[in-house]
Every structure is written in structure tokens, then in C-alpha cells.
Design an enzyme around this catalytic site. Structure first.
Site, PDB file in Angstrom:
ATOM      1  N   THR A   1      15.818 -12.888 -18.422  1.00  0.00           N
ATOM      2  CA  THR A   1      14.720 -12.036 -17.928  1.00  0.00           C
ATOM      3  C   THR A   1      13.605 -12.945 -17.397  1.00  0.00           C
ATOM      4  OG1 THR A   1      13.443 -11.843 -20.010  1.00  0.00           O
ATOM      5  CG2 THR A   1      15.265 -10.287 -19.706  1.00  0.00           C
ATOM      6  N   GLY A   2      12.899 -12.455 -16.370  1.00  0.00           N
ATOM      7  CA  GLY A   2      11.851 -13.283 -15.762  1.00  0.00           C
ATOM      8  C   GLY A   2      12.443 -14.554 -15.174  1.00  0.00           C
ATOM      9  N   ALA A   3      13.582 -14.372 -14.444  1.00  0.00           N
ATOM     10  CA  ALA A   3      14.348 -15.536 -13.984  1.00  0.00           C
ATOM     11  C   ALA A   3      13.905 -16.036 -12.612  1.00  0.00           C
ATOM     12  CB  ALA A   3      15.828 -15.156 -13.927  1.00  0.00           C
TER      13      ALA A   3
ATOM     14  N   SER B   1      10.995 -17.244 -11.506  1.00  0.00           N
ATOM     15  CA  SER B   1      10.007 -18.317 -11.331  1.00  0.00           C
ATOM     16  C   SER B   1       9.872 -19.134 -12.612  1.00  0.00           C
ATOM     17  CB  SER B   1       8.629 -17.719 -10.975  1.00  0.00           C
ATOM     18  OG  SER B   1       8.120 -17.016 -12.087  1.00  0.00           O
ATOM     19  N   GLY B   2       9.098 -20.190 -12.524  1.00  0.00           N
ATOM     20  CA  GLY B   2       8.709 -20.992 -13.689  1.00  0.00           C
ATOM     21  C   GLY B   2       9.858 -21.444 -14.570  1.00  0.00           C
ATOM     22  N   ILE B   3       9.676 -21.242 -15.868  1.00  0.00           N
ATOM     23  CA  ILE B   3      10.628 -21.737 -16.871  1.00  0.00           C
ATOM     24  C   ILE B   3      11.978 -21.016 -16.746  1.00  0.00           C
ATOM     25  CG2 ILE B   3      11.021 -21.931 -19.372  1.00  0.00           C
ATOM     26  CD1 ILE B   3       7.786 -21.953 -19.505  1.00  0.00           C
ATOM     27  N   GLY B   4      11.940 -19.701 -16.444  1.00  0.00           N
ATOM     28  CA  GLY B   4      13.177 -18.927 -16.313  1.00  0.00           C
ATOM     29  C   GLY B   4      14.050 -19.456 -15.189  1.00  0.00           C
TER      30      GLY B   4
ATOM     31  N   SER C   1       5.977 -19.147 -28.142  1.00  0.00           N
ATOM     32  CA  SER C   1       4.910 -20.091 -27.798  1.00  0.00           C
ATOM     33  C   SER C   1       4.321 -20.673 -29.079  1.00  0.00           C
ATOM     34  CB  SER C   1       3.833 -19.326 -27.036  1.00  0.00           C
ATOM     35  OG  SER C   1       2.664 -20.092 -26.943  1.00  0.00           O
TER      36      SER C   1
ATOM     37  N   TYR D   1      -1.696 -11.840 -26.390  1.00  0.00           N
ATOM     38  CA  TYR D   1      -0.607 -12.784 -26.080  1.00  0.00           C
ATOM     39  C   TYR D   1      -0.131 -13.461 -27.362  1.00  0.00           C
ATOM     40  CZ  TYR D   1       1.830 -16.752 -23.911  1.00  0.00           C
ATOM     41  OH  TYR D   1       2.778 -17.683 -23.552  1.00  0.00           O
TER      42      TYR D   1
HETATM   43  N1  LIG Z   1       3.752 -21.868 -19.049  1.00  0.00           N
HETATM   44  C1  LIG Z   1       3.521 -22.186 -20.315  1.00  0.00           C
HETATM   45  O1  LIG Z   1       2.799 -23.162 -20.614  1.00  0.00           O
HETATM   46  C2  LIG Z   1       4.126 -21.390 -21.407  1.00  0.00           C
HETATM   47  C3  LIG Z   1       4.896 -20.264 -21.167  1.00  0.00           C
HETATM   48  N2  LIG Z   1       5.443 -19.577 -22.209  1.00  0.00           N
HETATM   49  C4  LIG Z   1       6.279 -18.399 -21.966  1.00  0.00           C
HETATM   50  O2  LIG Z   1       7.291 -18.712 -21.012  1.00  0.00           O
HETATM   51  C5  LIG Z   1       7.756 -17.515 -20.405  1.00  0.00           C
HETATM   52  C6  LIG Z   1       7.913 -17.747 -18.927  1.00  0.00           C
HETATM   53  O3  LIG Z   1       6.626 -17.932 -18.354  1.00  0.00           O
HETATM   54  P1  LIG Z   1       6.296 -18.997 -17.241  1.00  0.00           P
HETATM   55  O4  LIG Z   1       7.521 -19.511 -16.628  1.00  0.00           O
HETATM   56  O5  LIG Z   1       5.321 -19.931 -17.816  1.00  0.00           O
HETATM   57  O6  LIG Z   1       5.455 -18.108 -16.223  1.00  0.00           O
HETATM   58  P2  LIG Z   1       5.869 -17.364 -14.866  1.00  0.00           P
HETATM   59  O7  LIG Z   1       4.747 -16.445 -14.597  1.00  0.00           O
HETATM   60  O8  LIG Z   1       6.281 -18.339 -13.845  1.00  0.00           O
HETATM   61  O9  LIG Z   1       7.166 -16.557 -15.286  1.00  0.00           O
HETATM   62  C7  LIG Z   1       7.118 -15.335 -15.921  1.00  0.00           C
HETATM   63  C8  LIG Z   1       8.304 -14.523 -15.445  1.00  0.00           C
HETATM   64  O10 LIG Z   1       8.300 -13.283 -16.137  1.00  0.00           O
HETATM   65  C9  LIG Z   1       8.410 -12.264 -15.177  1.00  0.00           C
HETATM   66  N3  LIG Z   1       7.812 -11.021 -15.631  1.00  0.00           N
HETATM   67  C10 LIG Z   1       6.541 -10.765 -15.995  1.00  0.00           C
HETATM   68  N4  LIG Z   1       6.395  -9.479 -16.316  1.00  0.00           N
HETATM   69  C11 LIG Z   1       7.599  -8.902 -16.160  1.00  0.00           C
HETATM   70  C12 LIG Z   1       8.095  -7.585 -16.316  1.00  0.00           C
HETATM   71  N5  LIG Z   1       7.309  -6.579 -16.689  1.00  0.00           N
HETATM   72  N6  LIG Z   1       9.409  -7.346 -16.085  1.00  0.00           N
HETATM   73  C13 LIG Z   1      10.231  -8.348 -15.686  1.00  0.00           C
HETATM   74  N7  LIG Z   1       9.819  -9.608 -15.495  1.00  0.00           N
HETATM   75  C14 LIG Z   1       8.518  -9.871 -15.716  1.00  0.00           C
HETATM   76  C15 LIG Z   1       7.698 -12.794 -13.942  1.00  0.00           C
HETATM   77  O11 LIG Z   1       8.058 -12.048 -12.801  1.00  0.00           O
HETATM   78  P3  LIG Z   1       7.086 -11.958 -11.509  1.00  0.00           P
HETATM   79  O12 LIG Z   1       7.333 -13.186 -10.704  1.00  0.00           O
HETATM   80  O13 LIG Z   1       7.541 -10.715 -10.833  1.00  0.00           O
HETATM   81  O14 LIG Z   1       5.684 -11.880 -12.025  1.00  0.00           O
HETATM   82  C16 LIG Z   1       8.227 -14.216 -13.941  1.00  0.00           C
HETATM   83  O15 LIG Z   1       9.502 -14.280 -13.399  1.00  0.00           O
HETATM   84  C17 LIG Z   1       6.748 -16.430 -20.786  1.00  0.00           C
HETATM   85  O16 LIG Z   1       7.299 -15.631 -21.804  1.00  0.00           O
HETATM   86  C18 LIG Z   1       5.569 -17.214 -21.336  1.00  0.00           C
HETATM   87  O17 LIG Z   1       4.826 -16.494 -22.284  1.00  0.00           O
HETATM   88  C19 LIG Z   1       5.283 -19.962 -23.499  1.00  0.00           C
HETATM   89  C20 LIG Z   1       4.525 -21.054 -23.784  1.00  0.00           C
HETATM   90  C21 LIG Z   1       3.903 -21.874 -22.767  1.00  0.00           C
HETATM   91  C1  LIG Z   2     -10.037 -30.869 -19.935  1.00  0.00           C
HETATM   92  C2  LIG Z   2      -8.713 -30.202 -20.108  1.00  0.00           C
HETATM   93  C3  LIG Z   2      -7.662 -31.028 -19.444  1.00  0.00           C
HETATM   94  C4  LIG Z   2      -8.789 -28.776 -19.645  1.00  0.00           C
HETATM   95  C5  LIG Z   2      -7.616 -27.868 -20.010  1.00  0.00           C
HETATM   96  C6  LIG Z   2      -8.035 -26.824 -20.971  1.00  0.00           C
HETATM   97  C7  LIG Z   2      -7.191 -25.542 -21.133  1.00  0.00           C
HETATM   98  C8  LIG Z   2      -7.243 -24.702 -19.893  1.00  0.00           C
HETATM   99  C9  LIG Z   2      -5.798 -25.832 -21.673  1.00  0.00           C
HETATM  100  C10 LIG Z   2      -5.850 -26.595 -23.005  1.00  0.00           C
HETATM  101  C11 LIG Z   2      -4.677 -26.196 -23.816  1.00  0.00           C
HETATM  102  C12 LIG Z   2      -3.851 -25.354 -22.860  1.00  0.00           C
HETATM  103  C13 LIG Z   2      -2.741 -24.480 -23.353  1.00  0.00           C
HETATM  104  C14 LIG Z   2      -2.372 -23.334 -22.680  1.00  0.00           C
HETATM  105  C15 LIG Z   2      -3.140 -22.911 -21.476  1.00  0.00           C
HETATM  106  C16 LIG Z   2      -4.151 -23.940 -20.911  1.00  0.00           C
HETATM  107  C17 LIG Z   2      -4.897 -24.626 -22.033  1.00  0.00           C
HETATM  108  C18 LIG Z   2      -5.690 -23.592 -22.792  1.00  0.00           C
HETATM  109  C19 LIG Z   2      -1.284 -22.408 -23.183  1.00  0.00           C
HETATM  110  C20 LIG Z   2      -2.014 -21.330 -23.929  1.00  0.00           C
HETATM  111  C21 LIG Z   2      -0.472 -21.706 -22.091  1.00  0.00           C
HETATM  112  C22 LIG Z   2       0.478 -20.686 -22.659  1.00  0.00           C
HETATM  113  C23 LIG Z   2       1.055 -20.987 -23.992  1.00  0.00           C
HETATM  114  O1  LIG Z   2       1.875 -20.180 -24.464  1.00  0.00           O
HETATM  115  C24 LIG Z   2       0.628 -22.140 -24.809  1.00  0.00           C
HETATM  116  C25 LIG Z   2       1.710 -22.839 -25.564  1.00  0.00           C
HETATM  117  C26 LIG Z   2      -0.280 -23.130 -24.079  1.00  0.00           C
HETATM  118  C27 LIG Z   2      -0.992 -24.039 -25.087  1.00  0.00           C
HETATM  119  C28 LIG Z   2      -1.948 -25.007 -24.502  1.00  0.00           C
END
Ligand SMILES: NC(=O)C1=CN([C@@H]2O[C@H](COP(=O)(O)OP(=O)(O)OC[C@H]3O[C@@H](n4cnc5c(N)ncnc54)[C@H](OP(=O)(O)O)[C@@H]3O)[C@@H](O)[C@H]2O)C=CC1
Ligand SMILES: CC(C)CCC[C@@H](C)[C@H]1CC[C@H]2C3=C(CC[C@]12C)[C@@]1(C)CCC(=O)[C@@H](C)[C@@H]1CC3
Length: 334
Positions: free
Chosen positions: A8-10, A12-15, A171, A193
Site C-alpha cells: 500500500t502507498g507504493a 512514492s517514497g519508501i513504498g 515509526s 500520527y
Molecule cells: N519519511 C519518514 O521519515 C518516515 C516515514 N514513515 C512512514 O513511512 C510510510 C511511507 O511514507 P513515506 O514514503 O515517507 O511518504 P510518502 O508520502 O512518499 O508516501 C506515502 C504513500 O502513502 C500513500 N497514501 C497516503 N494516503 C493514502 C490513502 N488514503 N490511500 C492509499 N495510499 C495513501 C501516498 O499516496 P499519494 O502519493 O497518493 O499521496 C504515498 O504513496 C508512512 O506510513 C510513514 O508514516 C515512518 C517513519 C519515518
Molecule cells: C536543524 C535541524 C537539522 C532541523 C530539522 C528539525 C526537524 C524538522 C526534524 C528533526 C527530527 C526529524 C524527524 C522527523 C521529521 C523531521 C524532524 C522533526 C520524523 C517525525 C518524520 C516522520 C517519522 O515517522 C519519524 C521517525 C521522524 C523522526 C525524526
């Protein structure tokens, strides 16, 4: 036999990075990209096919934040496949994030700085809202839609004689203090979140308790801090451009700054090649990247109360009944 993998969410990003890595690992895979936007899903499929020309990649429309869409997608999956080997529950949102700048600066000069960068504890709040099903949007997307999908797909996930796996992209921001068992949707707080991710950790544990005997195993991972659409939404883009060199510098000292989606997908990929018997249901598997850029996966015990995870499981089953009833009444009204 080819493995059937749904992500799911494939798109972009991590997916998307996970899909790329899985196809490199196993070219025989039957990969299904479950996305809410079919144009983005098509683009992701084309991108994957450029590096894996003969790959078998299906698309599925799925908005995990909508009950009706989850039910329709599950019907479609049951018509298409007779089993699912891996279900990656990766879609997630963090709407309207706000960074507490004062707490950030205070944290920068405290002993807690490493933990702050790893978990964002005390730094982030979000503004949530109700969706059209009357559920809190973050809860519905990050947790409940995925729960409903699992429930609907039970015949494909527990086919008998075979094991299937569920992997949640959780996370390190998941925090017990952000979650209340009295308010599982987080209607009353400012950290939906964190609450939804903590709930997914608990649900994974409960699923293992209820489903291991039927051959279904659930795990949770944390990808570390990865630069994706989700993180870019936290601060204005010029700010990210400005601090990017600092982020890469911090990466030398903290292994949780995985930064690229490829690195962030490490634990998701690692779990794909592990046996279900070797997994620890109480562990969260972290993607980590060393200062020299080496990726690895490390388990960390989760701070979870068995009893509370059981109550959450019951509450989700109750809520499932309510939304199903509402859904069928809605269908009768039409
Ligand atoms: N980036 C990070 O630092 C961290 C990310 N995560 C988790 O990783 C996962 C992937 O996120 P990430 O790759 O970072 O971010 P992205 O925004 O790149 O990816 C999120 C994906 O989820 C999809 N999505 C969101 N809402 C829905 C929905 N209602 N139905 C179906 N698909 C949906 C998005 O689709 P669309 O493109 O259409 O929006 C997208 O493909 C998330 O669960 C996030 O919480 C956890 C910890 C850290
Ligand atoms: C001066 C610094 C370089 C400025 C960066 C500060 C913040 C915006 C980041 C610090 C820790 C980050 C973080 C996340 C988002 C950006 C920060 C708050 C996450 C919350 C993103 C989504 C997740 O699920 C977490 C695991 C990330 C944890 C750290």
C-alpha cells in the site's frame, strides 16, 4: 511458486523504493501496487518496468482512508489472487504538521539531542480532521483502513498449510504517551500520527497472538528519517534545501538518518528474506545507515502492554461492526 506481494502507498517514497528492492531480490514476484491515485500508480509501474523489464506488476485502486474503497479493493483482490504471501501496510499520512521551534532549539543543546533527531519526541503536532466515514483521518488512513483490509483478506492471508506475512511501516515517533485507549482515534489530542503508529505497533502484537496459529505473522518496522513527500511537507522546501548539508553531516553521527527511500526500505526488504519463525513479535525492526553508508536492520523491543493491545484489538473489531453496518445501510438507501 511465485510470491504474491501487495504494497500500500507504493507509488512514492519508501513504498516505491521497497518495490524496486523486492523486484531486484526476486524477479519471479507478482507485485501489486495498491494506490489511491491511478495516474501516480501507472507512473510508478512504468518507472519499475524500466529497470525490471519482465516484471509482473499489477495495479489496484485503494484509498485506505475510505471504508468503501477498502471493501471494494478487497473484493477485487479476492477475485484476482488465491493467496497473498506478503502484505506491506505502508501507506501513511501526517497532515498539517507543525514543528515546535522552541523545543527544537532547546533540544539541540540538551543531552536528548540524538533521541530528538531519531524520534522527533516533543517536536511535532498535527491538525487532524473527520473523513467522510466520520473517522479521524490519520487513524483511518494509518491504522483502521489497513485493519479492515487485513480482516477482509483473511481468506487469502490464512489459506492453510502456508504462512503469510504482514509488515507495517511504523515509526520511532510512535509513543505510548501519545496514545489513549479511551480515545483510540485521537480525537482529543495533537499527536494523531504518533498515536496511530503506536496503535499499529500494538495491533501487530495482537495479530500475532490471534493469527500465528493460522500461519499469519505480523511485524513492524521504522524506516528512520527519510526525505520523502511526507517529510518535505513538514518544513518549507527552501528550508530543507538550506539544511540538507547539515542533515548529511548529522547522518555521520546518527544511524537513524537513513535519508534516502532506498535506505529507509532496508528493514522492509530484510524482513522479506527472513523466516517467520525467526521473528520477534515484540520487536520493532529499524532501518539504520552507518556513517560510512552501510545499511543494516536492528530489532528494538517495543514498549507495549499485552493487555492494552488486546483491548485495542477488541475495540477495532467493534468499530469494524459499526462501519460495516453503516456501509450496508448506506447501500440500502441508494
Ligand atoms: N519519511 C519518514 O521519515 C518516515 C516515514 N514513515 C512512514 O513511512 C510510510 C511511507 O511514507 P513515506 O514514503 O515517507 O511518504 P510518502 O508520502 O512518499 O508516501 C506515502 C504513500 O502513502 C500513500 N497514501 C497516503 N494516503 C493514502 C490513502 N488514503 N490511500 C492509499 N495510499 C495513501 C501516498 O499516496 P499519494 O502519493 O497518493 O499521496 C504515498 O504513496 C508512512 O506510513 C510513514 O508514516 C515512518 C517513519 C519515518
Ligand atoms: C536543524 C535541524 C537539522 C532541523 C530539522 C528539525 C526537524 C524538522 C526534524 C528533526 C527530527 C526529524 C524527524 C522527523 C521529521 C523531521 C524532524 C522533526 C520524523 C517525525 C518524520 C516522520 C517519522 O515517522 C519519524 C521517525 C521522524 C523522526 C525524526
Amino acid at each position: 511458486m511465485e510470491k504474491v506481494v501487495l504494497v500500500t502507498g507504493a507509488n512514492s517514497g519508501i513504498g516505491l523504493a521497497l518495490c524496486e528492492r523486492l523486484l531486484t531480490e526476486d524477479s519471479q514476484l507478482l507485485l501489486c501496487l495498491a494506490c489511491r491515485n491511478m495516474k501516480r500508480a501507472e507512473d510508478a509501474r512504468s518507472a519499475l518496468l524500466t529497470s525490471h523489464i519482465n516484471a509482473h506488476i499489477d495495479l489496484l485502486h485503494l484509498d485506505v482512508g475510505s471504508v468503501q474503497s477498502v471493501l471494494a479493493a478487497a473484493q477485487e483482490l479476492k477475485a484476482r489472487y488465491n493467496r497473498i504471501d506478503f502484505l506491506y501496510l505502508n501507506a501513511g499520512i501526517m497532515p498539517n504538521p507543525q514543528v515546535d521551534v522552541k523545543a527544537l532549539f532547546k533540544g539541540l543543546f540538551s543531552r536528548n539531542v540524538i533521541n530528538m533527531f531519531a524520534t522527533a519526541e516533543g517536536l511535532l503536532t498535527q491538525q487532524d480532521r473527520l473523513n467522510s466515514d466520520g473517522l479521524q483521518e490519520v487513524f483511518a488512513t494509518n491504522l483502521f483502513g489497513h485493519f479492515l483490509l487485513i480482516r477482509e483478506l483473511e481468506p487469502l492471508l490464512c489459506p492453510g498449510g502456508q504462512t503469510s506475512r504482514i509488515v507495517w511501516t511504523s515509526s520511532s515517533n510512535a509513543r505510548r504517551s501519545a496514545f489513549s485507549i479511551e480515545d483510540i482515534q485521537h480525537r482529543n489530542g495533537m499527536e494523531p500520527y504518533s498515536s496511530s503508529k503506536y496503535a499499529s505497533d500494538m495491533l501487530s502484537l495482537a495479530l500475532n497472538r490471534h493469527k500465528n496459529s493460522q500461519g499469519l505473522f505480523s511485524s513492524v518496522i521504522c524506516p528512520g528519517l527519510v526525505m520523502t513527500n511526507l517529510t518535505y511537507g513538514i518544513l518549507p522546501s527552501f528550508f530543507w534545501t538550506l539544511i540538507m548539508p547539515i542533515m548529511w553531516l548529522i547522518r555521520i553521527f546518527t544511524n537513524t538518518f537513513t535519508l534516502t527511500p532506498y535506505n529507509g526500505a532496508e528493514a522492509l526488504h530484510w524482513l522479506f528474506v527472513q523466516n517467520s519463525e525467526s521473528l520477534d513479535p515484540r520487536a520493532k525492526y529499524h532501518s539504520l545507515t552507518s556513517g560510512l553508508g552501510k545499511n543494516y536492520t536492528q530489532p528494538q523491543q517495543m514498549d507495549i502492554d499485552e493487555q492494552m493491545s488486546e483491548i485495542l484489538y477488541s475495540k477495532l473489531l467493534e468499530l469494524e461492526k459499526v462501519v460495516r453496518k453503516k456501509q450496508s445501510e448506506g447501500n440500502v438507501d441508494k
